[in-house]
Design an enzyme around this catalytic site. Structure first.
Site, PDB file in Angstrom:
ATOM      1  N   ALA A 107      33.399  80.297  19.349  1.00  0.00           N
ATOM      2  CA  ALA A 107      32.897  81.327  18.443  1.00  0.00           C
ATOM      3  C   ALA A 107      31.616  81.924  19.023  1.00  0.00           C
ATOM      4  CB  ALA A 107      32.623  80.726  17.074  1.00  0.00           C
ATOM      5  N   GLY A 150      36.339  77.592  18.636  1.00  0.00           N
ATOM      6  CA  GLY A 150      37.171  78.569  17.954  1.00  0.00           C
ATOM      7  C   GLY A 150      38.322  79.062  18.806  1.00  0.00           C
ATOM      8  N   GLU A 153      40.979  76.529  18.421  1.00  0.00           N
ATOM      9  CA  GLU A 153      41.513  76.676  17.063  1.00  0.00           C
ATOM     10  C   GLU A 153      42.427  77.890  16.964  1.00  0.00           C
ATOM     11  OE1 GLU A 153      38.057  74.749  14.260  1.00  0.00           O
ATOM     12  OE2 GLU A 153      37.566  76.590  15.340  1.00  0.00           O
ATOM     13  N   GLU A 173      31.981  71.397  19.113  1.00  0.00           N
ATOM     14  CA  GLU A 173      31.042  71.736  18.047  1.00  0.00           C
ATOM     15  C   GLU A 173      30.025  70.636  17.783  1.00  0.00           C
ATOM     16  OE1 GLU A 173      34.790  74.140  17.183  1.00  0.00           O
ATOM     17  OE2 GLU A 173      34.294  72.128  17.914  1.00  0.00           O
TER      18      GLU A 173
END
Length: 299
Positions: A107, A150, A153, A173
């Site tokens: 992200a 992300g 994901e 993360e």
């Protein structure tokens, strides 16, 4: 004779009206197809039709300087492209890819860093990232380079993952003082089991494409320079089948994530039964018996 003439005139007029209405409907359908699939300029992605019959959509993440980090704008553009492609009946499958260096390296931390707990709750932060997982058409992730946080994901939201031989997957993360928020703890566990998911999420360690394939996260590993080509070929094969039946099959497979075995078997059986109400099921079996190629109509 006059009555017969009037009757004929009325019939001709009625037929003309029907022809006009039919032509208008065809024009509207063509316009919808044009506007849903016509090339559109995006800031953070590239979207195009590919394959021999142009029936596979290709979405390429395009933030090279940020290694395709997922910002809100990029996620919104993916959602917009998916909306357009799902409205086009000529498209049978969708491929999402990045660059050879990075599928998506995570992200956008700079965008996320100022957030507060209150803002996350009040805006339901990341809830709009689930569009890929909700798609009705099959989506194939073609992962080269880094698929981290992300990015990993996003790949796991897709239905099938093909990986280049240099791809790396991870959920780092934990090193940022947070945890995955878009499915990292849930989908890794379902794909690879608790132990491997715990190791990835608690250490932030990356795994190779080969490890990901052995663990069940990835379907196939191919040379990096052949990755998108192979993913598109897969999309083309899926597109040869009935879109209606493909949708039912995808629903049945996904139900295994949410149901017990008995519930899932019942769900699958009912979907199987439902295919017998479709023209495409009849066409498929008839074509098999007659030893010819089926002609599916999505009905």
């Amino acid at each position: 004779m006059a009555n017969i003439g009037r009757m004929l005139a009325t019939r001709v007029a009625s037929q003309l009206v029907r022809n006009v209405a039919t032509n208008q409907q065809k024009q509207q359908a063509n316009l919808l197809r044009f506007y849903s699939s016509a090339p559109k300029a995006y800031e953070f992605i590239k979207a195009e039709l590919t394959g021999e019959k142009k029936n596979v959509a290709l979405i390429t993440l395009n933030r090279p300087k940020a290694l395709n980090a997922l910002c809100n704008g990029l996620v919104a553009e993916i959602s917009d492209a998916l909306d357009r492609y799902e409205a086009d009946d000529t498209i049978g499958a969708i491929v999402i890819t990045g660059s050879e260096k990075a599928f998506a390296a995570g992200a956008d931390i700079k965008e996320m860093q100022p957030n507060t707990y209150a803002k996350c709750i009040n805006t339901d932060f990341l809830s709009n990232w689930t569009r890929v997982a909700k798609a009705q058409k099959p989506i194939i992730a073609a992962v080269n380079g880094y698929a981290l946080g992300g990015g990993c994901e996003l790949a796991m939201m897709c239905d099938i993952i093909y990986a280049g031989d240099k791809a790396r997957f991870g959920q780092p993360e934990i090193a940022l003082g947070t945890i995955p928020g878009a499915g990292g703890t849930q989908r890794t566990t379902r794909a690879m089991g608790k132990s491997k998911a715990m190791e990835m999420c608690l250490t932030g360690n990356m795994i190779t494409a080969e490890e990901a394939e052995r663990s069940g996260l990835v379907s196939k590993v191919v040379p990096a320079d052949k990755l998108v080509e192979e993913a598109v070929k897969l999309g083309e094969k899926i597109s040869t089948f009935s879109p209606l039946i493909v949708r039912l099959c995808k629903e049945a497979v996904n139900s295994a994530y949410e149901m017990s075995l008995n519930e899932g078997l019942r769900f699958e059986r009912r979907h199987f039964h439902a295919t017998f109400s479709t023209k495409d099921r009849l066409e498929g079996m008839t074509a098999f018996v007659e030893k010819r190629a089926p002609k599916f109509t999505n009905e």
